[in-house]
Write a protein that holds these residues in place. Structure first.
Motif, mmCIF file in Angstrom:
data_model
loop_
_atom_site.group_PDB
_atom_site.id
_atom_site.type_symbol
_atom_site.label_atom_id
_atom_site.label_comp_id
_atom_site.label_asym_id
_atom_site.label_seq_id
_atom_site.Cartn_x
_atom_site.Cartn_y
_atom_site.Cartn_z
ATOM 1 N N ASP A 92 0.808 -1.394 -0.049
ATOM 2 C CA ASP A 92 0.100 0.122 0.044
ATOM 3 C C ASP A 92 0.886 1.387 -0.094
ATOM 4 O OD1 ASP A 92 -2.245 -1.605 0.081
ATOM 5 O OD2 ASP A 92 -2.719 -1.331 2.173
ATOM 6 N N ALA A 93 1.917 1.180 0.821
ATOM 7 C CA ALA A 93 2.818 2.309 0.870
ATOM 8 C C ALA A 93 3.560 2.682 -0.357
ATOM 9 C CB ALA A 93 3.776 2.343 2.053
ATOM 10 N N ARG B 41 2.885 0.775 9.237
ATOM 11 C CA ARG B 41 2.594 1.650 8.509
ATOM 12 C C ARG B 41 3.221 3.130 8.367
ATOM 13 N NH1 ARG B 41 -1.853 1.096 5.396
ATOM 14 N NH2 ARG B 41 -2.294 -0.843 6.457
ATOM 15 N N PRO B 42 3.153 3.840 9.473
ATOM 16 C CA PRO B 42 3.697 5.157 9.250
ATOM 17 C C PRO B 42 5.245 5.133 8.954
ATOM 18 C CG PRO B 42 3.258 4.425 11.683
ATOM 19 C CD PRO B 42 2.958 3.559 10.812
ATOM 20 N N GLU C 174 5.512 4.597 5.065
ATOM 21 C CA GLU C 174 4.823 5.522 4.475
ATOM 22 C C GLU C 174 5.867 6.993 4.544
ATOM 23 O OE1 GLU C 174 1.134 6.504 6.495
ATOM 24 O OE2 GLU C 174 0.053 5.027 5.449
ATOM 25 N N GLU D 247 7.816 8.473 1.165
ATOM 26 C CA GLU D 247 7.508 9.714 0.866
ATOM 27 C C GLU D 247 9.086 10.475 0.380
ATOM 28 O OE1 GLU D 247 5.887 13.743 0.074
ATOM 29 O OE2 GLU D 247 4.913 11.488 0.554
#
Length: 318
Positions: free
Chosen positions: A121-122, A152-153, A156, A160
């Motif tokens: 997903d990321a 997750r964080p 992500e 980025e």
């Protein structure tokens, strides 16, 4: 019970818990390996369809027929829809080719299926194949020591940093994917989902919250219009009845009071985005209210408008 007997019981309990933990971990590793094996087979199906389509010199529709045919055969065998299996084949090809470290970690049982989904997903927004491999290797190293929720964080933020384009550029492209979807729910209910710019989404939520407080306070004498009106008897903040105005504002352009209470004529200050300002949603009696203007299929909304209001607007001068 003596101290020795107590120690024996505790040791027995520890051994039972340890056996349960080891059994669950072993099953999770097996599930990850089975999932990886299925991904390999689905990716092989995608490669087979691509090799058959490469020999065709026709349009894209005919080239996709081989993939659809294979997906239909698999769907019939596993009792799933053709579109679901076709999507699974495409995802498997991406995982096998662009996120190879993730698939290898699944096969070795170093990460579980939940970790793989978070990483995909990321990392899917990353377009560069080399950057995807770098991201996948780093993400797997983090996933070995984190739960999917904590992972997750972290991934992500990693994705980025690997993005070659700025947030502004990606946001401009993402605006093209704005959508409103409707899903039927049980018991005669429905679900309306709006996907749009975050500023507008939070503005809509804030407007609903402020209007809900106004409706609640107007219907209850003696309540204050503060941002967190407290019920002295309960000693806690009242829950704003957003459900009362969530539908009435889109349908009538103004909030409605609960049907069991009389509508109050007083007004309360609200904070809302400029595009959804209460000044554009003035309430007029039904007998004098002009017809609602909607954008038809022959035209489109004027450029530069952030949102489309269903309330009537005054004609421009001239």
């Amino acid at each position: 019970m003596s101290s020795n007997q107590t120690l024996d019981v505790e040791a027995l309990d520890d051994a039972s818990v340890l056996g349960l933990v080891e059994g669950i971990v072993a099953l999770r590793k097996q599930a990850a390996q089975v999932h990886a094996a299925e991904v390999r087979l689905l990716a092989t199906a995608g490669e087979l369809a691509a090799s058959r389509s490469a020999a065709l010199r026709s349009d894209s529709r005919e080239r996709e027929m081989h993939l659809r045919s294979i997906a239909a055969e698999l769907a019939l065998a596993v009792r799933a829809s053709d579109r679901t299996v076709q999507r699974q084949i495409n995802d498997a090809v991406v995982l096998a080719e662009d996120f190879t470290p993730v698939l290898e970690a699944l096969e070795e049982g170093r990460i579980f299926v939940g970790h793989a989904r978070v990483i995909l997903d990321a990392g899917t927004p990353i377009q560069d194949p080399e950057a995807r491999l770098v991201f996948a290797a780093d993400a797997v190293a983090r996933a070995e020591n984190l739960s999917p929720a904590r992972l997750r964080p972290a991934v992500e933020a990693l994705a980025e940093r690997l993005q070659p384009r700025t947030v502004t550029e990606r946001h401009r492209d993402a605006r093209a994917d704005r959508a409103v979807t409707v899903t039927d729910r049980p018991d005669g209910m429905g679900e309306l989902i709006y996907i749009g710019p975050a500023t507008l989404v939070h503005g809509i939520y804030d407007r609903l919250t402020q209007q809900a407080r106004a409706v609640r306070n107007a219907a209850q004498p003696g309540a204050s219009f503060g941002p967190a009106a407290v019920d002295p008897s309960a000693g806690r903040a009242r829950v704003p009845p957003r459900r009362m105005v969530r539908v009435s504002i889109p349908l009538t352009a103004h909030p409605s009071s609960p049907p069991t209470r009389a509508r109050s004529t007083s007004s309360a200050p609200t904070s809302s985005p400029t595009c959804c300002s209460p000044a554009r949603h003035k309430t007029t009696p039904p007998s004098t209210r002009p017809p609602i203007r909607r954008w038809g299929s022959a035209g489109s909304a004027p450029s530069g408008r952030s949102c489309t209001s269903l309330s009537p607007r005054s004609p421009s001068p001239g």
